[in-house]
Design an enzyme around this catalytic site. Structure first.
Site, PDB file in Angstrom:
ATOM      1  N   SER A 135       6.164  26.991  28.420  1.00  0.00           N
ATOM      2  CA  SER A 135       5.276  25.845  28.558  1.00  0.00           C
ATOM      3  C   SER A 135       5.897  24.671  27.811  1.00  0.00           C
ATOM      4  O   SER A 135       6.170  24.764  26.614  1.00  0.00           O
ATOM      5  CB  SER A 135       3.909  26.210  27.972  1.00  0.00           C
ATOM      6  OG  SER A 135       3.042  25.102  28.014  1.00  0.00           O
ATOM      7  N   LEU A 162       4.923  22.500  33.042  1.00  0.00           N
ATOM      8  CA  LEU A 162       4.877  21.179  32.418  1.00  0.00           C
ATOM      9  C   LEU A 162       3.448  20.806  32.101  1.00  0.00           C
ATOM     10  O   LEU A 162       2.559  20.926  32.941  1.00  0.00           O
ATOM     11  CB  LEU A 162       5.449  20.107  33.362  1.00  0.00           C
ATOM     12  CG  LEU A 162       6.900  20.255  33.798  1.00  0.00           C
ATOM     13  CD1 LEU A 162       7.282  19.062  34.677  1.00  0.00           C
ATOM     14  CD2 LEU A 162       7.829  20.346  32.586  1.00  0.00           C
ATOM     15  N   ASN A 190      -4.941  20.782  31.211  1.00  0.00           N
ATOM     16  CA  ASN A 190      -5.916  20.956  30.124  1.00  0.00           C
ATOM     17  C   ASN A 190      -7.100  20.001  30.254  1.00  0.00           C
ATOM     18  O   ASN A 190      -7.453  19.296  29.296  1.00  0.00           O
ATOM     19  CB  ASN A 190      -5.250  20.808  28.749  1.00  0.00           C
ATOM     20  CG  ASN A 190      -4.353  21.979  28.404  1.00  0.00           C
ATOM     21  OD1 ASN A 190      -3.136  21.829  28.386  1.00  0.00           O
ATOM     22  ND2 ASN A 190      -4.926  23.151  28.169  1.00  0.00           N
ATOM     23  N   GLU A 213      -2.883  24.025  36.916  1.00  0.00           N
ATOM     24  CA  GLU A 213      -3.791  24.727  36.001  1.00  0.00           C
ATOM     25  C   GLU A 213      -4.820  23.754  35.420  1.00  0.00           C
ATOM     26  O   GLU A 213      -4.470  22.689  34.911  1.00  0.00           O
ATOM     27  CB  GLU A 213      -2.924  25.338  34.890  1.00  0.00           C
ATOM     28  CG  GLU A 213      -3.644  26.180  33.864  1.00  0.00           C
ATOM     29  CD  GLU A 213      -2.652  26.771  32.846  1.00  0.00           C
ATOM     30  OE1 GLU A 213      -1.419  26.754  33.100  1.00  0.00           O
ATOM     31  OE2 GLU A 213      -3.108  27.229  31.792  1.00  0.00           O
ATOM     32  N   ASP A 238      -7.879  28.198  33.681  1.00  0.00           N
ATOM     33  CA  ASP A 238      -7.593  28.720  32.340  1.00  0.00           C
ATOM     34  C   ASP A 238      -8.900  28.602  31.540  1.00  0.00           C
ATOM     35  O   ASP A 238      -9.693  29.556  31.479  1.00  0.00           O
ATOM     36  CB  ASP A 238      -6.444  27.903  31.725  1.00  0.00           C
ATOM     37  CG  ASP A 238      -6.182  28.185  30.256  1.00  0.00           C
ATOM     38  OD1 ASP A 238      -6.891  29.021  29.658  1.00  0.00           O
ATOM     39  OD2 ASP A 238      -5.272  27.558  29.658  1.00  0.00           O
ATOM     40  N   LYS A 262      -6.082  34.874  29.085  1.00  0.00           N
ATOM     41  CA  LYS A 262      -5.799  34.830  27.647  1.00  0.00           C
ATOM     42  C   LYS A 262      -6.856  35.705  26.994  1.00  0.00           C
ATOM     43  O   LYS A 262      -8.060  35.429  27.118  1.00  0.00           O
ATOM     44  CB  LYS A 262      -5.942  33.405  27.109  1.00  0.00           C
ATOM     45  CG  LYS A 262      -4.869  32.437  27.558  1.00  0.00           C
ATOM     46  CD  LYS A 262      -5.147  31.047  26.999  1.00  0.00           C
ATOM     47  CE  LYS A 262      -4.084  30.055  27.465  1.00  0.00           C
ATOM     48  NZ  LYS A 262      -4.527  28.657  27.274  1.00  0.00           N
ATOM     49  N   GLY A 290      -0.757  31.696  26.915  1.00  0.00           N
ATOM     50  CA  GLY A 290      -0.341  31.770  25.517  1.00  0.00           C
ATOM     51  C   GLY A 290      -1.061  30.738  24.685  1.00  0.00           C
ATOM     52  O   GLY A 290      -1.571  29.741  25.209  1.00  0.00           O
TER      53      GLY A 290
HETATM   54  O1  SMG Z   1       1.933  29.953  23.862  1.00  0.00           O
HETATM   55  O2  SMG Z   1       3.617  29.059  24.888  1.00  0.00           O
HETATM   56  C1  SMG Z   1       2.464  29.029  24.499  1.00  0.00           C
HETATM   57  C2  SMG Z   1       1.634  27.819  24.826  1.00  0.00           C
HETATM   58  C3  SMG Z   1       1.151  27.880  26.228  1.00  0.00           C
HETATM   59  O3  SMG Z   1       0.547  25.837  27.222  1.00  0.00           O
HETATM   60  C4  SMG Z   1       0.193  26.767  26.568  1.00  0.00           C
HETATM   61  N1  SMG Z   1      -1.064  26.912  26.127  1.00  0.00           N
HETATM   62  O4  SMG Z   1      -3.662  25.493  28.074  1.00  0.00           O
HETATM   63  O5  SMG Z   1      -2.318  27.055  28.525  1.00  0.00           O
HETATM   64  C5  SMG Z   1      -2.719  26.202  27.749  1.00  0.00           C
HETATM   65  C6  SMG Z   1      -2.102  25.969  26.401  1.00  0.00           C
HETATM   66  C7  SMG Z   1      -3.136  26.034  25.340  1.00  0.00           C
HETATM   67  C8  SMG Z   1      -2.641  25.836  23.972  1.00  0.00           C
HETATM   68  S1  SMG Z   1      -2.075  24.243  23.693  1.00  0.00           S
HETATM   69  C9  SMG Z   1      -1.690  24.222  22.025  1.00  0.00           C
HETATM   70 MG    MG Z   2      -3.716  26.108  30.124  1.00  0.00          MG
END
Ligand code: SMG
Ligand code: MG
Length: 367
Positions: A135, A162, A190, A213, A238, A262, A290
């Site tokens: 990510s 990305l 997000n 996502e 997510d 998750k 993650g």
């Molecule tokens: O663990 O590599 C990782 C981060 C993956 O992008 C990631 N996580 O929305 O999926 C998501 C974000 C949430 C955490 S952002 C700090």
């Molecule tokens: Mg996400």
């Protein structure tokens, strides 16, 4: 088992590079680790909540308070605790899934270590290594982004994700697609967009993405349905997916055709397995998300990601993508994959030296 004590450790882990999402920039992880001391031995769980309530309503100080005040006393008072009974024992507390997940994982670790069973075997993993994606945060320029992505592709990551937000979407995606050719590519917003952006998001269809996502706020299933109907890129949820029932609902209504799992977000690995199973029954592929976990959380994620219906590379990157030194033995990328630990429980050991060195404060023992 009888729970004898629950220890709460807080460690500060600097990230090797700042990680920027649509909700802000993060320089370090403030990690809450739960150690359960039980009649059958010890176990560890990592809380994935962030320092601030910006990804979801949970945040690390809040999780610590909920564990201290409600979850730990309930487990310590119980005559017998198993990983399978934790959800019921703490079910009187509404929500607070990340806090519950951390505690349940610590119990599961103690239990499976005592039984000599690995997390992979417990979850029903069907492979010994998992495909890894990475990510990639919002960068300060397209050039900087391309340099970072190029490095990850050279390291062997099998998929690039990305982070996008209004003003940082079509151009970075176009540039990265040109750079990486046919390497798998997806985006994560997000929750940064609104219904008014549906037409704009449709322009992402030109870039052959695996998925988009969580473009809209977590409670807004209807707008995700509208987007899924309007574009060809698959929509993946997510933040919205907080348990198996919500997953079924979102899938059946056409809001998501791929699911990010998750364990922290759904209240633990047992519920994560249920989400996996209902998605498999409905023919929906899943992948492991993650939360910038240390080796403690990563070990469990990698075991989960080895289940049959995790058919897309996860945000299960190597330790080196996050930390100069991990809290456990490091997870190393080999041919774009991480190996699933095979030892009992999570299969990794917490390094006491680093736990002490990076501690934000002395551990709190509840008994
Ligand atoms: O663990 O590599 C990782 C981060 C993956 O992008 C990631 N996580 O929305 O999926 C998501 C974000 C949430 C955490 S952002 C700090
Ligand atoms: Mg996400």
């Amino acid at each position: 088992m009888k729970i004898l004590a629950i220890e709460l450790h807080r460690v500060a882990m600097p990230l090797v590079r700042p990680f920027e999402t649509s909700f802000g920039r993060q320089f370090a992880r403030d990690v809450l680790l739960v150690r359960v001391r039980s009649s059958v031995g010890d176990g560890w769980g990592e809380c994935v909540a962030m320092a601030d309530p910006v990804y979801s309503s949970e945040y690390v100080d809040g999780c610590e308070a909920v564990i201290r005040t409600y979850l730990a006393p309930a487990l310590i008072a119980a005559a017998d605790v198993t990983a399978e009974s934790v959800a019921d024992l703490v079910g009187f507390v509404i929500g607070h899934r990340m806090a519950k997940a951390a505690v349940e994982t610590a119990v599961l670790d103690a239990q499976t270590r005592a039984e000599g069973v690995s997390f992979g075997d417990y979850f029903g993993a069907d492979r010994d290594a998992v495909d890894c994606g990475v990510s990639v945060g919002i960068a300060t320029s397209i050039d900087e982004l391309l340099t970072e992505v190029d490095g990850y592709v050279r390291e062997g990551y099998r998929r690039i994700k990305l982070k996008i937000k209004p003003g940082w979407d079509l151009e970075p995606v176009r540039a990265v697609r040109e750079l990486i050719g046919e390497t798998a590519l997806q985006v994560d917003a997000n929750t940064a967009y609104t219904r008014a952006d549906i037409e704009h998001l449709g322009r992402l269809d030109a870039f052959d993405l695996l998925l988009i996502e969580q473009p809209f706020v977590e409670d807004d299933i209807l707008t995700h349905i509208a987007l899924a109907r309007a574009i060809t890129t698959p929509v993946c949820l997510d933040e919205s997916i907080v348990n198996a029932e919500v997953a079924i609902d979102a899938i059946e209504r056409g809001a998501t055709s791929i699911v990010n799992i998750k364990a922290g977000r759904v209240g633990g690995y047992l519920e994560a397995v249920r989400v996996h199973d209902v998605c498999a029954e409905l023919g929906v592929a899943v992948w492991c998300g993650g939360m910038l976990e240390t080796g403690v959380g990563r070990a469990a994620n990698v075991a989960l990601a080895a289940m049959a219906n995790f058919t897309l590379p996860g945000d299960t990157s190597a330790s080196s993508r996050y930390f100069a030194e991990d809290l456990t033995e490091p997870f190393v990328l080999v041919d774009g994959q991480l190996r699933v630990p095979t030892g009992p429980g999570s299969g990794v050991e917490v390094r006491d030296d680093l736990l002490a060195e990076w501690a934000l404060r002395p551990p709190i023992t509840l008994s």
